[in-house]
Write a protein that holds these residues in place. Structure first.
Motif, PDB file in Angstrom:
ATOM      1  N   LEU A  56      -4.573  49.867   1.854  1.00 41.57           N
ATOM      2  CA  LEU A  56      -3.684  49.148   2.801  1.00 41.57           C
ATOM      3  C   LEU A  56      -2.522  48.730   2.390  1.00 41.57           C
ATOM      4  O   LEU A  56      -1.749  48.466   3.447  1.00 41.57           O
ATOM      5  CB  LEU A  56      -4.622  47.804   2.899  1.00 41.57           C
ATOM      6  N   ALA A  57      -2.224  48.637   1.079  1.00 42.57           N
ATOM      7  CA  ALA A  57      -1.000  48.427   0.650  1.00 42.57           C
ATOM      8  C   ALA A  57       0.159  49.784   1.000  1.00 42.57           C
ATOM      9  O   ALA A  57       1.351  49.562   1.189  1.00 42.57           O
ATOM     10  CB  ALA A  57      -0.705  48.193  -0.673  1.00 42.57           C
ATOM     11  N   ASP A  58      -0.427  51.129   0.811  1.00 46.64           N
ATOM     12  CA  ASP A  58       0.338  51.947   1.302  1.00 46.64           C
ATOM     13  C   ASP A  58       0.453  52.093   2.786  1.00 46.64           C
ATOM     14  O   ASP A  58       1.796  52.495   3.150  1.00 46.64           O
ATOM     15  CB  ASP A  58      -0.521  53.191   0.879  1.00 46.64           C
ATOM     16  N   ASN A  59      -0.540  51.849   3.722  1.00 45.98           N
ATOM     17  CA  ASN A  59      -0.086  51.652   4.882  1.00 45.98           C
ATOM     18  C   ASN A  59       0.837  50.562   5.442  1.00 45.98           C
ATOM     19  O   ASN A  59       1.732  50.918   6.348  1.00 45.98           O
ATOM     20  CB  ASN A  59      -1.596  51.350   5.544  1.00 45.98           C
ATOM     21  N   ALA A  60       0.953  49.487   4.645  1.00 47.12           N
ATOM     22  CA  ALA A  60       1.921  48.607   4.943  1.00 47.12           C
ATOM     23  C   ALA A  60       3.281  49.104   4.596  1.00 47.12           C
ATOM     24  O   ALA A  60       4.385  48.785   5.439  1.00 47.12           O
ATOM     25  CB  ALA A  60       1.691  47.203   4.069  1.00 47.12           C
ATOM     26  N   GLN A  61       3.514  49.813   3.498  1.00 45.16           N
ATOM     27  CA  GLN A  61       4.605  50.510   3.228  1.00 45.16           C
ATOM     28  C   GLN A  61       4.919  51.720   4.341  1.00 45.16           C
ATOM     29  O   GLN A  61       6.397  51.750   4.707  1.00 45.16           O
ATOM     30  CB  GLN A  61       4.750  51.198   1.830  1.00 45.16           C
ATOM     31  N   TYR A  62       4.192  52.213   4.750  1.00 48.39           N
ATOM     32  CA  TYR A  62       4.372  53.411   5.715  1.00 48.39           C
ATOM     33  C   TYR A  62       5.044  52.681   7.171  1.00 48.39           C
ATOM     34  O   TYR A  62       5.643  52.895   7.709  1.00 48.39           O
ATOM     35  CB  TYR A  62       3.277  54.223   6.166  1.00 48.39           C
ATOM     36  N   GLU A  63       4.211  51.256   7.273  1.00 47.74           N
ATOM     37  CA  GLU A  63       4.751  50.542   8.318  1.00 47.74           C
ATOM     38  C   GLU A  63       6.277  50.378   8.542  1.00 47.74           C
ATOM     39  O   GLU A  63       7.113  50.121   9.345  1.00 47.74           O
ATOM     40  CB  GLU A  63       3.869  49.550   8.645  1.00 47.74           C
ATOM     41  N   LYS A  64       6.663  49.969   7.139  1.00 46.66           N
ATOM     42  CA  LYS A  64       7.972  49.407   7.007  1.00 46.66           C
ATOM     43  C   LYS A  64       8.772  50.645   7.121  1.00 46.66           C
ATOM     44  O   LYS A  64       9.969  50.684   7.618  1.00 46.66           O
ATOM     45  CB  LYS A  64       8.126  48.935   5.615  1.00 46.66           C
ATOM     46  N   ASN A  65       8.445  51.858   6.490  1.00 38.78           N
ATOM     47  CA  ASN A  65       9.205  53.112   6.704  1.00 38.78           C
ATOM     48  C   ASN A  65       9.360  53.488   8.116  1.00 38.78           C
ATOM     49  O   ASN A  65      10.498  53.968   8.690  1.00 38.78           O
ATOM     50  CB  ASN A  65       8.449  54.290   5.922  1.00 38.78           C
ATOM     51  N   SER A  66       8.211  53.382   8.885  1.00 37.74           N
ATOM     52  CA  SER A  66       8.383  53.777  10.504  1.00 37.74           C
ATOM     53  C   SER A  66       9.201  52.922  10.979  1.00 37.74           C
ATOM     54  O   SER A  66       9.808  53.312  12.026  1.00 37.74           O
ATOM     55  CB  SER A  66       7.103  53.699  11.094  1.00 37.74           C
ATOM     56  N   LEU A 159      24.503  69.129   5.284  1.00 41.11           N
ATOM     57  CA  LEU A 159      23.698  69.729   6.278  1.00 41.11           C
ATOM     58  C   LEU A 159      22.271  69.476   6.156  1.00 41.11           C
ATOM     59  O   LEU A 159      21.545  70.323   6.752  1.00 41.11           O
ATOM     60  CB  LEU A 159      23.688  71.541   6.160  1.00 41.11           C
ATOM     61  N   THR A 160      21.986  68.430   5.549  1.00 38.55           N
ATOM     62  CA  THR A 160      20.472  68.100   5.139  1.00 38.55           C
ATOM     63  C   THR A 160      20.275  66.906   6.029  1.00 38.55           C
ATOM     64  O   THR A 160      21.037  66.024   6.377  1.00 38.55           O
ATOM     65  CB  THR A 160      20.178  68.115   3.768  1.00 38.55           C
ATOM     66  N   ASN A 161      18.792  66.508   6.135  1.00 35.16           N
ATOM     67  CA  ASN A 161      18.353  65.174   6.740  1.00 35.16           C
ATOM     68  C   ASN A 161      17.568  64.555   5.859  1.00 35.16           C
ATOM     69  O   ASN A 161      16.591  65.057   5.116  1.00 35.16           O
ATOM     70  CB  ASN A 161      17.894  65.573   7.990  1.00 35.16           C
ATOM     71  N   ARG A 162      17.515  62.957   5.840  1.00 34.79           N
ATOM     72  CA  ARG A 162      16.536  62.328   4.780  1.00 34.79           C
ATOM     73  C   ARG A 162      15.176  62.474   5.562  1.00 34.79           C
ATOM     74  O   ARG A 162      14.990  62.188   6.783  1.00 34.79           O
ATOM     75  CB  ARG A 162      17.220  60.887   4.912  1.00 34.79           C
ATOM     76  N   GLN A 163      14.368  62.702   4.830  1.00 32.91           N
ATOM     77  CA  GLN A 163      12.910  62.776   5.097  1.00 32.91           C
ATOM     78  C   GLN A 163      12.101  61.330   4.725  1.00 32.91           C
ATOM     79  O   GLN A 163      12.309  61.133   3.548  1.00 32.91           O
ATOM     80  CB  GLN A 163      12.099  63.851   4.577  1.00 32.91           C
ATOM     81  N   VAL A 164      11.308  60.817   5.828  1.00 33.53           N
ATOM     82  CA  VAL A 164      10.865  59.545   5.451  1.00 33.53           C
ATOM     83  C   VAL A 164       9.438  59.647   5.758  1.00 33.53           C
ATOM     84  O   VAL A 164       8.957  60.446   7.013  1.00 33.53           O
ATOM     85  CB  VAL A 164      11.572  58.570   6.110  1.00 33.53           C
ATOM     86  N   ARG A 165       8.465  59.392   4.708  1.00 38.70           N
ATOM     87  CA  ARG A 165       7.011  59.369   5.009  1.00 38.70           C
ATOM     88  C   ARG A 165       6.438  58.088   5.782  1.00 38.70           C
ATOM     89  O   ARG A 165       7.043  57.074   5.531  1.00 38.70           O
ATOM     90  CB  ARG A 165       6.356  59.477   3.636  1.00 38.70           C
ATOM     91  N   ILE A 166       5.723  58.586   6.885  1.00 34.49           N
ATOM     92  CA  ILE A 166       5.254  57.581   7.662  1.00 34.49           C
ATOM     93  C   ILE A 166       3.658  57.411   7.635  1.00 34.49           C
ATOM     94  O   ILE A 166       3.149  56.695   8.218  1.00 34.49           O
ATOM     95  CB  ILE A 166       5.724  57.683   9.195  1.00 34.49           C
ATOM     96  N   GLN A 170       2.203  62.870   6.630  1.00 34.77           N
ATOM     97  CA  GLN A 170       3.442  63.227   7.591  1.00 34.77           C
ATOM     98  C   GLN A 170       4.850  62.538   7.126  1.00 34.77           C
ATOM     99  O   GLN A 170       4.866  61.263   6.845  1.00 34.77           O
ATOM    100  CB  GLN A 170       2.975  62.675   8.937  1.00 34.77           C
ATOM    101  N   SER A 171       5.715  63.335   7.472  1.00 33.86           N
ATOM    102  CA  SER A 171       7.144  62.520   6.975  1.00 33.86           C
ATOM    103  C   SER A 171       8.119  63.259   8.187  1.00 33.86           C
ATOM    104  O   SER A 171       7.672  64.363   8.624  1.00 33.86           O
ATOM    105  CB  SER A 171       7.649  63.108   5.810  1.00 33.86           C
ATOM    106  N   LEU A 172       8.909  62.539   8.422  1.00 31.28           N
ATOM    107  CA  LEU A 172       9.944  62.900   9.409  1.00 31.28           C
ATOM    108  C   LEU A 172      11.245  62.507   9.033  1.00 31.28           C
ATOM    109  O   LEU A 172      11.584  61.733   8.362  1.00 31.28           O
ATOM    110  CB  LEU A 172       9.755  61.699  10.827  1.00 31.28           C
ATOM    111  N   ALA A 173      12.496  63.461   9.802  1.00 28.77           N
ATOM    112  CA  ALA A 173      13.726  63.245   9.473  1.00 28.77           C
ATOM    113  C   ALA A 173      14.085  61.856  10.328  1.00 28.77           C
ATOM    114  O   ALA A 173      13.923  61.676  11.286  1.00 28.77           O
ATOM    115  CB  ALA A 173      14.495  64.630   9.922  1.00 28.77           C
ATOM    116  N   ASP A 174      14.823  61.227   9.500  1.00 32.30           N
ATOM    117  CA  ASP A 174      15.397  59.999  10.169  1.00 32.30           C
ATOM    118  C   ASP A 174      16.832  60.009  11.139  1.00 32.30           C
ATOM    119  O   ASP A 174      17.492  59.146  11.639  1.00 32.30           O
ATOM    120  CB  ASP A 174      15.950  58.872   9.110  1.00 32.30           C
TER     121      ASP A 174
END
Length: 402
Positions: A56-66, A159-166, A170-174
């Motif tokens: 649940l704590a990990d999911n809360a952090q993923y929510e913040k990242n999202s 030429l790179t993009n930051r990757q954020v884990r959601i 899964q991680s996405l470029a911001d």
């Protein structure tokens, strides 16, 4: 069986104390709402609960990242929407400038507006998000990505993009770096570009052309040479002697010339020894495209040769705007797909959180009805133990001696 007074008293007191301890634990469960307070009370349940808490704590952090990446992508999408509006306006200006009834003064006014739009596009390329970080600088978010110098606009980001884990998987470029958005745009039709020789003496011009058969196209620089006003040949860039790849006779204005999978149309009347170039498209940037259009609008058109150059320049500018618009459309579509992925991940996390909370409640939360009933039973047992001790403690051997 013999039982000493001390032993009988100690047994009764211990029974009372045991009841009190059990009641204290039950009362603590009612107070806290938890089945156990320490891991020693239920090692297996505590271990499972710790795992669920961690998830649940990990999911809360993923929510913040999202939330962070969603906000930044929304800023970027708005930037692309504004850039699209600018490019569409510039395309309209190019079409307006192609009107042969306009004079040099009117065209210079159009060129001025094109340059104003180019400055606005540069401002978009240097936009920041709510945290003051540049949107299109790659991972160098504190570096201004685009600067203007004597050679034009220069990209200073990476030429790179930051990757954020959601999510755990899964991680996405911001965002998108500036090179992916504003640079590397193929001009013309995207495969090759055309040009009118500056030394032509005739008034013929050439369109941007198209690839009629991609399987036949061979990347090279080709020259269409008119040996007479109606006879032509196409040669490649081989040295020392170019190879003739196509020939034709009886040329008339508006006729298409096809060779190696490419088709171009020449309008007007060429003169003997006039030539036109068809070469592989060399990628450029949007800012150069707008500057080339402004320069074409400012160019003089006092001779038929000038008119041919102007007509070709405007045609190329319109095609370039189409390529630039395609790029911004592609970037916007990519942003949209990332935002959609964030929504999907958020929905999955919310559903998972409900299940995890239910499991955690089963493991750790008390059933108040059951615990209250248990407390009542324990209280009744305590009262019975106390009453029994009261009776036993009053017994004396002298009560039985006659």
């Amino acid at each position: 069986m013999r039982m000493s007074t001390t032993g009988m008293s100690n047994a009764s007191i211990n029974a009372i104390l045991d009841h009190q301890v059990q009641m204290a634990k039950t009362q603590q469960q009612l107070t806290t709402g938890k089945k156990f307070q320490t891991a020693s009370e239920d090692p297996i349940g505590a271990t499972r609960a710790a795992v669920l808490d961690r998830t649940l704590a990990d999911n809360a952090q993923y929510e913040k990242n999202s939330n962070v990446i969603q906000t930044r992508l929304n800023y970027s999408e708005q930037g692309m929407a504004d850039a699209t509006a600018i490019l569409q306006r510039v395309r309209e200006l190019a079409l307006e400038g192609a009107n042969t009834t306009l004079g040099s003064t009117e065209r210079k006014m159009l060129a001025g507006e094109v340059r104003q739009n180019a400055a606005a596009l540069l401002d978009i390329a240097n936009r920041t998000d709510a945290n003051g970080e540049y949107l299109y600088a790659g991972t160098s978010t504190n570096t201004k990505p685009f600067t203007t110098g004597p050679s034009g606009v220069t990209y200073q980001g990476d030429l790179t993009n930051r990757q954020v884990r959601i999510s755990p998987t899964q991680s996405l470029a911001d965002g998108h770096n500036g090179a992916d958005v504003f640079l590397g745009v193929p001009p013309g039709n995207g495969t090759f570009t055309t040009a009118v020789s500056a030394v032509n003496t005739g008034g013929a011009t050439i369109d941007v052309g198209k690839v009629s058969d991609p399987t036949q196209w061979v990347a090279d620089t080709y020259t269409i040479q008119f040996t007479t006003p109606t006879d032509w040949q196409v040669v490649d860039s081989a040295t020392p002697t170019p190879n003739v790849v196509a020939t034709g006779t009886g040329f008339t204005s508006g006729q298409s010339i096809t060779f190696r999978g490419a088709t171009v149309t020449i309008q007007g009347t060429p003169a003997t020894n006039d030539s036109f170039t068809v070469q592989t498209a060399q990628k450029t940037d949007m800012f150069s495209m707008l500057e080339n259009l402004a320069s074409a609008l400012e160019g003089a058109s006092t001779t038929v040769q000038d008119t041919a150059q102007f007509s070709h320049g405007i045609g190329m500018a319109i095609a370039n705007m189409d390529q630039a618009l395609e790029r911004t459309g592609t970037v916007r579509a990519d942003i949209g797909s990332r935002l959609s992925a964030i929504d999907s991940a958020t929905s999955t996390r919310e559903d998972e959180a409900v299940d995890l909370q239910a499991l955690l409640s089963d493991l750790r939360d008390v059933d108040y009805a059951s615990v209250i009933s248990k407390l009542n039973q324990q209280y009744t047992g305590l009262q019975a133990a106390q009453a029994a001790y009261s009776k036993i403690s009053q017994l004396s051997l002298f009560d039985y001696i006659r």
